[in-house]
Scaffold this motif. Structure first.
Motif, PDB file in Angstrom:
ATOM      1  N   SER A   1      -1.131 -65.135  18.004  1.00 47.02           N
ATOM      2  CA  SER A   1      -1.676 -66.464  18.231  1.00 47.02           C
ATOM      3  C   SER A   1      -3.081 -66.511  17.652  1.00 47.02           C
ATOM      4  CB  SER A   1      -1.734 -66.770  19.731  1.00 47.02           C
ATOM      5  OG  SER A   1      -2.643 -65.890  20.377  1.00 47.02           O
ATOM      6  N   ALA A   2      -3.676 -67.692  17.648  1.00 52.21           N
ATOM      7  CA  ALA A   2      -5.047 -67.817  17.165  1.00 52.21           C
ATOM      8  C   ALA A   2      -5.989 -66.944  17.989  1.00 52.21           C
ATOM      9  CB  ALA A   2      -5.482 -69.279  17.212  1.00 52.21           C
ATOM     10  N   THR A   3      -5.727 -66.850  19.294  1.00 53.36           N
ATOM     11  CA  THR A   3      -6.591 -66.059  20.164  1.00 53.36           C
ATOM     12  C   THR A   3      -6.490 -64.571  19.869  1.00 53.36           C
ATOM     13  OG1 THR A   3      -6.424 -67.704  21.932  1.00 53.36           O
ATOM     14  CG2 THR A   3      -7.109 -65.478  22.559  1.00 53.36           C
ATOM     15  N   SER A   4      -5.261 -64.053  19.753  1.00 56.34           N
ATOM     16  CA  SER A   4      -5.104 -62.620  19.485  1.00 56.34           C
ATOM     17  C   SER A   4      -5.551 -62.276  18.065  1.00 56.34           C
ATOM     18  CB  SER A   4      -3.653 -62.190  19.710  1.00 56.34           C
ATOM     19  OG  SER A   4      -2.756 -62.920  18.894  1.00 56.34           O
ATOM     20  N   TYR A   5      -5.350 -63.186  17.130  1.00 54.70           N
ATOM     21  CA  TYR A   5      -5.829 -62.968  15.767  1.00 54.70           C
ATOM     22  C   TYR A   5      -7.352 -62.903  15.744  1.00 54.70           C
ATOM     23  CZ  TYR A   5      -7.027 -63.935  10.889  1.00 54.70           C
ATOM     24  OH  TYR A   5      -7.586 -63.878   9.630  1.00 54.70           O
ATOM     25  N   ALA A   6      -7.999 -63.790  16.482  1.00 55.13           N
ATOM     26  CA  ALA A   6      -9.464 -63.793  16.542  1.00 55.13           C
ATOM     27  C   ALA A   6      -9.985 -62.486  17.124  1.00 55.13           C
ATOM     28  CB  ALA A   6      -9.950 -64.981  17.368  1.00 55.13           C
ATOM     29  N   SER A   7      -9.311 -61.962  18.141  1.00 53.87           N
ATOM     30  CA  SER A   7      -9.731 -60.696  18.744  1.00 53.87           C
ATOM     31  C   SER A   7      -9.604 -59.556  17.745  1.00 53.87           C
ATOM     32  CB  SER A   7      -8.887 -60.406  19.981  1.00 53.87           C
ATOM     33  OG  SER A   7      -9.102 -61.374  20.987  1.00 53.87           O
ATOM     34  N   ALA A   8      -8.498 -59.532  17.001  1.00 57.50           N
ATOM     35  CA  ALA A   8      -8.303 -58.489  16.000  1.00 57.50           C
ATOM     36  C   ALA A   8      -9.356 -58.574  14.907  1.00 57.50           C
ATOM     37  CB  ALA A   8      -6.903 -58.607  15.395  1.00 57.50           C
ATOM     38  N   ARG A   9      -9.643 -59.764  14.475  1.00 58.67           N
ATOM     39  CA  ARG A   9     -10.626 -59.957  13.411  1.00 58.67           C
ATOM     40  C   ARG A   9     -12.021 -59.514  13.867  1.00 58.67           C
ATOM     41  NH1 ARG A   9     -10.735 -62.540   8.630  1.00 58.67           N
ATOM     42  NH2 ARG A   9     -12.733 -63.390   7.949  1.00 58.67           N
ATOM     43  N   ALA A  10     -12.374 -59.883  15.088  1.00 58.04           N
ATOM     44  CA  ALA A  10     -13.680 -59.484  15.616  1.00 58.04           C
ATOM     45  C   ALA A  10     -13.775 -57.967  15.758  1.00 58.04           C
ATOM     46  CB  ALA A  10     -13.921 -60.164  16.958  1.00 58.04           C
ATOM     47  N   ALA A  11     -12.672 -57.331  16.181  1.00 54.00           N
ATOM     48  CA  ALA A  11     -12.670 -55.880  16.349  1.00 54.00           C
ATOM     49  C   ALA A  11     -12.918 -55.167  15.020  1.00 54.00           C
ATOM     50  CB  ALA A  11     -11.351 -55.425  16.959  1.00 54.00           C
ATOM     51  N   LEU A  12     -12.240 -55.596  13.964  1.00 54.04           N
ATOM     52  CA  LEU A  12     -12.420 -54.951  12.661  1.00 54.04           C
ATOM     53  C   LEU A  12     -13.815 -55.203  12.110  1.00 54.04           C
ATOM     54  CD1 LEU A  12      -9.063 -55.360  10.681  1.00 54.04           C
ATOM     55  CD2 LEU A  12      -9.995 -53.331  11.758  1.00 54.04           C
ATOM     56  N   GLN A  13     -14.296 -56.417  12.263  1.00 54.96           N
ATOM     57  CA  GLN A  13     -15.625 -56.719  11.733  1.00 54.96           C
ATOM     58  C   GLN A  13     -16.718 -55.956  12.472  1.00 54.96           C
ATOM     59  OE1 GLN A  13     -15.373 -61.045  12.091  1.00 54.96           O
ATOM     60  NE2 GLN A  13     -15.385 -61.213   9.856  1.00 54.96           N
ATOM     61  N   GLY A  14     -16.445 -55.565  13.697  1.00 59.78           N
ATOM     62  CA  GLY A  14     -17.436 -54.837  14.475  1.00 59.78           C
ATOM     63  C   GLY A  14     -17.333 -53.328  14.363  1.00 59.78           C
ATOM     64  N   MET A  15     -16.433 -52.813  13.535  1.00 61.03           N
ATOM     65  CA  MET A  15     -16.248 -51.375  13.426  1.00 61.03           C
ATOM     66  C   MET A  15     -17.496 -50.694  12.871  1.00 61.03           C
ATOM     67  SD  MET A  15     -13.299 -50.351  14.519  1.00 61.03           S
ATOM     68  CE  MET A  15     -11.654 -50.992  14.901  1.00 61.03           C
ATOM     69  N   THR A  16     -17.767 -49.511  13.412  1.00 59.53           N
ATOM     70  CA  THR A  16     -18.869 -48.701  12.919  1.00 59.53           C
ATOM     71  C   THR A  16     -18.358 -47.314  12.548  1.00 59.53           C
ATOM     72  OG1 THR A  16     -19.432 -47.828  15.111  1.00 59.53           O
ATOM     73  CG2 THR A  16     -20.485 -49.900  14.432  1.00 59.53           C
ATOM     74  N   GLY A  17     -19.158 -46.585  11.809  1.00 57.67           N
ATOM     75  CA  GLY A  17     -18.870 -45.199  11.522  1.00 57.67           C
ATOM     76  C   GLY A  17     -19.674 -44.315  12.457  1.00 57.67           C
ATOM     77  N   ASP A  18     -19.562 -43.005  12.277  1.00 58.25           N
ATOM     78  CA  ASP A  18     -20.369 -42.092  13.082  1.00 58.25           C
ATOM     79  C   ASP A  18     -21.855 -42.397  12.886  1.00 58.25           C
ATOM     80  OD1 ASP A  18     -18.755 -40.421  14.631  1.00 58.25           O
ATOM     81  OD2 ASP A  18     -18.158 -39.272  12.868  1.00 58.25           O
ATOM     82  N   GLY A  19     -22.596 -42.311  13.969  1.00 59.13           N
ATOM     83  CA  GLY A  19     -24.011 -42.648  13.919  1.00 59.13           C
ATOM     84  C   GLY A  19     -24.276 -44.117  14.139  1.00 59.13           C
ATOM     85  N   GLY A  20     -23.212 -44.888  14.443  1.00 61.91           N
ATOM     86  CA  GLY A  20     -23.380 -46.306  14.721  1.00 61.91           C
ATOM     87  C   GLY A  20     -23.578 -47.167  13.509  1.00 61.91           C
ATOM     88  N   ARG A  21     -23.328 -46.650  12.308  1.00 61.41           N
ATOM     89  CA  ARG A  21     -23.523 -47.443  11.089  1.00 61.41           C
ATOM     90  C   ARG A  21     -22.463 -48.517  10.978  1.00 61.41           C
ATOM     91  NH1 ARG A  21     -21.528 -47.101   5.779  1.00 61.41           N
ATOM     92  NH2 ARG A  21     -20.458 -45.147   6.247  1.00 61.41           N
ATOM     93  N   PRO A  22     -22.820 -49.795  10.899  1.00 62.95           N
ATOM     94  CA  PRO A  22     -21.824 -50.853  10.694  1.00 62.95           C
ATOM     95  C   PRO A  22     -21.104 -50.653   9.361  1.00 62.95           C
ATOM     96  CG  PRO A  22     -23.930 -51.776  11.399  1.00 62.95           C
ATOM     97  CD  PRO A  22     -24.179 -50.342  11.057  1.00 62.95           C
ATOM     98  N   LEU A  23     -19.791 -50.760   9.376  1.00 62.27           N
ATOM     99  CA  LEU A  23     -19.013 -50.538   8.155  1.00 62.27           C
ATOM    100  C   LEU A  23     -18.893 -51.798   7.306  1.00 62.27           C
ATOM    101  CD1 LEU A  23     -16.142 -48.251   9.520  1.00 62.27           C
ATOM    102  CD2 LEU A  23     -18.243 -47.589   8.333  1.00 62.27           C
ATOM    103  N   GLY A  24     -19.196 -52.950   7.881  1.00 54.94           N
ATOM    104  CA  GLY A  24     -19.151 -54.187   7.101  1.00 54.94           C
ATOM    105  C   GLY A  24     -17.765 -54.540   6.605  1.00 54.94           C
ATOM    106  N   LEU A  25     -16.762 -54.306   7.431  1.00 56.75           N
ATOM    107  CA  LEU A  25     -15.384 -54.563   7.014  1.00 56.75           C
ATOM    108  C   LEU A  25     -15.059 -56.057   7.086  1.00 56.75           C
ATOM    109  CD1 LEU A  25     -13.534 -51.647   8.857  1.00 56.75           C
ATOM    110  CD2 LEU A  25     -14.461 -51.684   6.534  1.00 56.75           C
ATOM    111  N   ILE A  26     -14.318 -56.526   6.100  1.00 59.05           N
ATOM    112  CA  ILE A  26     -13.841 -57.905   6.084  1.00 59.05           C
ATOM    113  C   ILE A  26     -12.319 -57.870   6.082  1.00 59.05           C
ATOM    114  CG2 ILE A  26     -13.800 -60.087   4.842  1.00 59.05           C
ATOM    115  CD1 ILE A  26     -16.474 -59.346   3.619  1.00 59.05           C
ATOM    116  N   PRO A  27     -11.663 -58.179   7.205  1.00 55.12           N
ATOM    117  CA  PRO A  27     -10.196 -58.168   7.248  1.00 55.12           C
ATOM    118  C   PRO A  27      -9.635 -59.145   6.220  1.00 55.12           C
ATOM    119  CG  PRO A  27     -11.134 -58.390   9.448  1.00 55.12           C
ATOM    120  CD  PRO A  27     -12.261 -58.583   8.486  1.00 55.12           C
ATOM    121  N   ASN A  28      -8.651 -58.692   5.459  1.00 56.89           N
ATOM    122  CA  ASN A  28      -8.145 -59.550   4.389  1.00 56.89           C
ATOM    123  C   ASN A  28      -6.626 -59.667   4.334  1.00 56.89           C
ATOM    124  OD1 ASN A  28      -8.095 -56.756   3.503  1.00 56.89           O
ATOM    125  ND2 ASN A  28      -7.574 -57.523   1.468  1.00 56.89           N
ATOM    126  N   LEU A  29      -5.895 -58.929   5.200  1.00 58.36           N
ATOM    127  CA  LEU A  29      -4.439 -58.935   5.087  1.00 58.36           C
ATOM    128  C   LEU A  29      -3.807 -58.902   6.477  1.00 58.36           C
ATOM    129  CD1 LEU A  29      -2.245 -58.851   2.818  1.00 58.36           C
ATOM    130  CD2 LEU A  29      -2.113 -56.389   3.232  1.00 58.36           C
TER     131      LEU A  29
END
Length: 297
Positions: free
Chosen positions: A228-256
């Motif tokens: 749904s729009a709600t679950s899709y929004a949650s998934a998108r926010a989760a990927l965009q908020g991903m970080t690497g070790d050390g807390g570095r933002p990965l800057g991911l843009i979900p595209n597929l």
């Protein structure tokens, strides 16, 4: 037809051409989510470099970041499919049926790596990746900006039909397709071959050697919640908020957005419709591409 080397070679060329045409025309979607890695040994171990911290202002001497590796081994497997052609059918020029058989052989050979990729993605909820957690899990280990071990989640949970939101514009992609040997067409079609003597058949076969494994879990989000729009929004926010070790933002843009055929309609409504379910402007239109995968169920 007289069974001699010249005629058998002509048949072989025809069978091989039919086979290869089928391989080249088979639908392939795996390249959208899988990075192909050529392997030169029986297995390949990937020393995934845990995400290091970002750049810092250069004051004084360089600060050397240590590298923590997690070994992840993908062992190659060998797959084959073999068919027989009756010597009697060759002598009687009864060969029309074999065009379909060799076309099917090519389809099967081309589809096998495809099925491995999509089967692995679907199995990500209960199959471990390089960090010892299931690929889609709620507690992948990672360190924060202070070096303290914490966790991240890349799944929405649920019990329904799975769907996936991916970032595929980075390397590696979420799935690794490791290829040791490409699709090959072989044959035993000499009149003196044992198979001709014992079974009165000429033998032709396809084989492929390789395997699949997972890439970096931050690049993918899997959910069994209703799409749904709600679950899709949650998934998108989760990927965009991903970080690497050390807390570095990965800057991911979900595209597929990857869905099975049963969720194609829901995916289209989220990504293609002008209006949302309540008549409001659909804010998620065009935010990702929809990929409907027939190998997923």
């Amino acid at each position: 037809m007289i069974v001699n080397n010249a005629n058998l070679q002509s048949l072989r060329v025809g069978f091989d051409t039919t086979f290869r045409n089928a391989v080249s025309q088979a639908p392939t979607l795996r390249d959208r989510v899988a990075t192909v890695v050529r392997s030169s040994t029986s297995e390949t171990t990937y020393g995934w470099l845990r995400q290091m911290s970002g750049m810092r202002e250069w004051i004084g001497q360089r600060q050397l970041d240590g590298i923590a590796e997690a070994g992840y081994t993908i062992r190659n497997k060998h797959f084959e499919k073999t068919v027989e052609v009756s010597r009697d059918d060759i002598e009687d020029d009864n060969l029309g049926q074999y065009a379909m058989m060799f076309s099917h052989l090519g389809d099967a050979a081309a589809a096998h790596p495809e099925m491995l990729v999509w089967n692995l993605l679907a199995a990500g909820f209960d199959t471990e990746c390089w960090d010892g957690q299931n690929f889609f899990d709620t507690d992948h280990p990672i360190t924060d900006e202070n070096g303290v071990t914490t966790t991240f989640s890349n799944t929405g949970g649920g019990t329904g039909t799975p769907w996936f939101l991916l970032c595929t514009n980075r390397t590696p992609k979420p799935i690794i397709l490791q290829e040791r040997k490409p699709i090959t067409f072989d044959y035993k079609d000499r009149p003196t071959d044992d198979n001709v003597f014992f079974t009165n058949t000429f033998v032709y076969g396809a084989d492929w050697r390789g395997n699949v494994g997972f890439g970096i879990p931050q690049m993918a989000y899997g959910s069994k919640q209703a799409l749904s729009a709600t679950s899709y929004a949650s998934a998108r926010a989760a990927l965009q908020g991903m970080t690497g070790d050390g807390g570095r933002p990965l800057g991911l843009i979900p595209n597929l957005l990857v869905v099975p055929p049963s969720l194609e309609s829901a995916g289209r409504k989220i990504l293609n419709s002008e209006l949302g379910s309540g008549g409001e402007t659909n804010e998620w239109k065009g935010t990702a591409e929809l990929l409907t995968v027939p190998w997923l169920t």
